[in-house]
Scaffold this active site. Structure first.
Site, short mmCIF file in Angstrom:
data_model
loop_
_atom_site.label_atom_id
_atom_site.label_comp_id
_atom_site.label_asym_id
_atom_site.label_seq_id
_atom_site.Cartn_x
_atom_site.Cartn_y
_atom_site.Cartn_z
N LYS A 1 49.42 64.75 27.33
CA LYS A 1 50.45 64.52 28.34
C LYS A 1 50.02 65.06 29.69
O LYS A 1 49.36 66.09 29.75
CB LYS A 1 51.71 65.28 27.92
CG LYS A 1 52.89 64.37 27.64
CD LYS A 1 54.06 65.14 27.07
CE LYS A 1 54.89 65.81 28.13
NZ LYS A 1 56.22 66.21 27.67
N LYS B 1 54.41 77.99 22.50
CA LYS B 1 54.21 78.86 23.67
C LYS B 1 53.78 80.26 23.28
O LYS B 1 53.00 80.89 23.99
CB LYS B 1 55.48 78.92 24.54
CG LYS B 1 55.73 77.63 25.29
CD LYS B 1 56.60 77.86 26.50
CE LYS B 1 56.76 76.57 27.29
NZ LYS B 1 57.66 76.70 28.44
N LYS C 1 51.94 70.33 33.87
CA LYS C 1 51.79 71.33 34.94
C LYS C 1 50.77 72.39 34.55
O LYS C 1 50.20 73.05 35.41
CB LYS C 1 53.11 72.09 35.10
CG LYS C 1 54.22 71.34 35.72
CD LYS C 1 55.46 72.24 35.67
CE LYS C 1 56.70 71.54 36.10
NZ LYS C 1 57.90 72.32 35.79
P1 AMP Z 1 58.26 70.38 32.35
O1 AMP Z 1 57.21 69.93 33.33
O2 AMP Z 1 57.71 70.51 30.97
O3 AMP Z 1 59.07 71.56 32.82
O4 AMP Z 1 59.30 69.18 32.21
C1 AMP Z 1 60.32 68.84 33.12
C2 AMP Z 1 60.80 67.44 32.80
O5 AMP Z 1 59.77 66.46 33.05
C3 AMP Z 1 61.21 67.24 31.33
O6 AMP Z 1 62.37 66.42 31.29
C4 AMP Z 1 60.03 66.55 30.71
O7 AMP Z 1 60.39 65.74 29.62
C5 AMP Z 1 59.49 65.69 31.88
N1 AMP Z 1 58.03 65.54 31.76
C6 AMP Z 1 57.10 66.53 31.86
N2 AMP Z 1 55.85 66.04 31.70
C7 AMP Z 1 55.97 64.70 31.51
C8 AMP Z 1 55.04 63.63 31.29
N3 AMP Z 1 53.72 63.83 31.27
N4 AMP Z 1 55.54 62.38 31.12
C9 AMP Z 1 56.85 62.17 31.17
N5 AMP Z 1 57.79 63.12 31.36
C10 AMP Z 1 57.37 64.38 31.53
#
Ligand code: AMP
Ligand code: TRP
Length: 336
Positions: free
Chosen positions: A197, A114, A200
């Protein structure tokens, strides 16, 4: 404590997407069904480790809470709350920061990713983020923490901080939290690039299905999803060098609570022109009740705020004794 206590959280930054849903939220709902005691936090204090517009932060915090509820987290069974509404998170973070070695924080890969090349200009909050996450978990003496791969290193640090405190104060105050490994669809990939992946922060809206997308938008994004020209194989091995095809099949399977190999027996031999409309149907069927419920909840922010306040009150009841015990062990007078 023999009972399982689950704690997890998501940051209120941008809209949640299908990856968040299949990789995290859907598993949380299963854990709730198993009868574990669950706390699900909207980690707004984590979100501000990078600059946030205050209005966007308020809106996203409610949106993420609405997504939790719409996906099936029941506020009468699980505790849903914004992290900032429980002062114990920030208090415990400071106490734990004093016993966290910089050398350990220097090894955190998420900070390196980051902060990028500009680590000198990154904020202290971004660097200290894993200590706040440790505080989130230890404050409630959570036994299990469902997290994705990228968070395992932070969880390991939380375990180390717990043992440093316990050792230093000859206590067993903090519990060593265990990671909770998620199911098959733990990684949903971008619709535009099967090697990345779904995220967001991807600049392309087409790369992800957002939980607030309507049926038309979902259909359009799936129609435009990148694929190859071959028909679908009849075994999972046949998807190995075809990341985009593999991703769409695994989304199709996960939405129906099945494995990829189970669904391949029905769809083997189909071209994408035939398979994509099937995926659209499944995605819209599964997601539209969630979107509808989210919109209903968001149309009355006072109701969401009431739920979050009630959750914060319950969370505070668990958190306050931990903070008091910690402060007493460390030698504070505890007059507050
Ligand atoms: P974040 O969007 O990075 O804040 O992640 C929030 C939660 O969603 C975390 O537990 C991540 O592991 C899960 N997560 C985020 N992106 C993915 C993805 N593309 N596939 C599976 N899990 C995800
Ligand atoms: N750091 C986690 C993420 O980015 C979010 C998070 C903050 C969290 N505190 C937590 C997850 C406590 C589990 C437990 O996804």
């Amino acid at each position: 404590m023999s009972q399982k206590r689950i704690l997890s959280g998501m940051q209120p930054t941008n809209n949640l997407h299908l990856g968040n849903y299949l990789g995290a939220l859907k598993n949380w709902v299963d854990l709730q069904k198993e009868g574990a005691e669950c706390l699900f936090c909207v980690v707004d204090l984590h979100a501000i480790t990078v600059p946030q517009n205050p209005d966007d932060l308020r809106r996203s915090t409610r949106e993420v809470a609405a997504a939790y509820i719409a996906a099936g987290i029941d506020p009468t069974r699980s505790i849903i709350f914004p992290q900032s509404a429980v002062p114990g998170h920030s208090q415990l973070m400071w106490l734990l920061a004093t016993m966290t070695q910089m050398g350990k924080l220097n090894r955190m890969t998420q900070f390196k990713d980051k902060a990028g090349k500009n680590a000198e200009k990154a904020g202290l909050g971004l660097y200290a983020y894993p200590v706040l996450m440790a505080a989130d978990i230890l404050l409630y003496k959570a036994t299990h923490v469902p997290v994705g791969d990228d968070q395992k290193q932070h969880l390991e640090l939380a375990r180390e901080i717990a043992s440093t405190f316990n050792h230093r104060h000859k206590s067993e105050l903090f519990i060593q939290p265990e990671p909770y490994i998620m199911g098959e669809a733990a990684r949903v990939m971008s619709l535009q690039d099967g090697s990345k992946k779904m995220s967001k922060s991807d600049p392309s809206e087409k790369s992800r299905i957002s939980l607030i997308d309507n049926a038309d938008t979902i259909a359009k994004k799936i129609r435009k999803a990148r694929t190859d020209t071959e028909a679908l194989p009849d075994t999972v091995e046949g998807l190995e060098s075809r990341p985009e095809a593999k991703n769409l099949v695994s989304i199709y399977a996960a939405l129906q609570g099945k494995t990829s190999s189970e669904v391949l027996s029905d769809i083997a031999g189909k071209q994408f022109s035939e398979f994509k409309p099937m995926l659209v149907d499944v995605a819209v069927d599964h997601l539209s009740p969630i979107t509808t419920r989210m919109n209903e909840l968001l149309s009355d922010t006072s109701e969401i705020d009431r739920i979050l306040k009630a959750g914060a009150d319950k969370a505070n009841e668990i958190a306050t004794p931990t903070i008091n015990e910690t402060m007493e062990m460390m030698g504070f007078l505890g007059l507050s």
